[in-house]
Design an enzyme around this catalytic site. Sequence first.
Site, PDB file in Angstrom:
ATOM      1  N   GLY A  11       0.797  -0.941  -0.090  1.00 38.00           N
ATOM      2  CA  GLY A  11      -0.081   0.315  -0.095  1.00 38.00           C
ATOM      3  C   GLY A  11       0.768   1.116   0.013  1.00 38.00           C
ATOM      4  N   ALA A  12       1.526   1.641  -0.315  1.00 33.56           N
ATOM      5  CA  ALA A  12       2.368   2.502  -0.807  1.00 33.56           C
ATOM      6  C   ALA A  12       2.850   3.472  -2.395  1.00 33.56           C
ATOM      7  CB  ALA A  12       3.887   1.688  -0.710  1.00 33.56           C
ATOM      8  N   GLY A  15      -0.789   7.784   0.258  1.00 34.73           N
ATOM      9  CA  GLY A  15      -0.888   7.876   2.349  1.00 34.73           C
ATOM     10  C   GLY A  15       0.417   7.329   2.992  1.00 34.73           C
ATOM     11  N   GLY A  17       1.475   4.956   3.452  1.00 37.10           N
ATOM     12  CA  GLY A  17       2.988   3.626   2.302  1.00 37.10           C
ATOM     13  C   GLY A  17       3.581   5.042   1.897  1.00 37.10           C
ATOM     14  N   SER A 140      -3.913   0.101  14.446  1.00 37.70           N
ATOM     15  CA  SER A 140      -4.432   1.114  15.004  1.00 37.70           C
ATOM     16  C   SER A 140      -4.613   1.476  16.213  1.00 37.70           C
ATOM     17  CB  SER A 140      -5.453   1.671  13.458  1.00 37.70           C
ATOM     18  OG  SER A 140      -6.529   2.693  14.311  1.00 37.70           O
ATOM     19  N   TYR A 164     -13.559  -2.770  10.157  1.00 37.75           N
ATOM     20  CA  TYR A 164     -11.987  -2.201  10.386  1.00 37.75           C
ATOM     21  C   TYR A 164     -11.173  -2.075  11.989  1.00 37.75           C
ATOM     22  CZ  TYR A 164      -8.351   1.489  10.312  1.00 37.75           C
ATOM     23  OH  TYR A 164      -6.864   1.714  10.237  1.00 37.75           O
TER      24      TYR A 164
END
Length: 277
Positions: A11-12, A15, A17, A140, A164
């Site tokens: 996920g880079a 955001g 990442g 998180s 989530y």
Amino acid sequence: MINDKIVLITGATDGIGKQTAFDLARKGAKIIVHGRNNQKAEQIASIVSRETGNIHIWGFGADLSTLHQVRDLAEKIGNRFDKIDVLINNAGVFMNEKEQSKDGFELTFAVNHLAHFVLTGLLLELIKKSDYARIINVASMAHASRLDFDNLQGEKHFDGYDAYARSKLCNILFANKLARLLRDTHITANSLHPGVIRTKLLHAGWGGGGSDLENGSKTSVFLADSPDVAGLSGQYFANSRAVSASAVSYDISVQDRLWNLSEELSNFNYSSNTFRI
């Protein structure tokens, strides 16, 4: 310490990442940028390389909601690299409505947990070849305080925030179980809270607010780079220091149950390293 180390960040392309990729590239790390597709991953890799002056940046695409693509990603990386020094399991989604992955899993659970569970297992031999060997799960502070296995994928009822929160607890449980399994090796596994950061995910789940991306990447960069955490494993970090996660994340029976269920659902067995889905 991170100079010349090979770092894979899922996920880079956006955001936290993406910011992590920039920060570690500036420190001299060799970065594998993962994105949902090859075009986007290669585009961001090129931007990171150009803006940091680091020529050792590569882009690889895979849709983490599909375990076949997770397998293909690991295979492509294995064909290209002889080791992975740091794996940052960063990719994540927040779904306001219940959706299923192509494999039939609830999408939040599929992307945030199951994909990283399988990817880490597939890459473990490459990670073992590193004398640095760090696995980092981006979780998180919103992680759940309990895990209802009867509603793990919203079987009884679905709420986007709850889904989530469950997936983020899974990230911590997974890291803690890995740390136990790998305690007699040189590989460490830790998890973290990046902060409340202005990202598309935050906007989807909470509507806005948050700090800038530079703050969001700090703890990931710290865990990837700092000599202070060498040898530390099974810890949960926030603001670049070890803190306590929810009590359930340390419950060995819950860790084991999630692990066994994850192997069953994904048809991936860590001990035999087979992939059958």
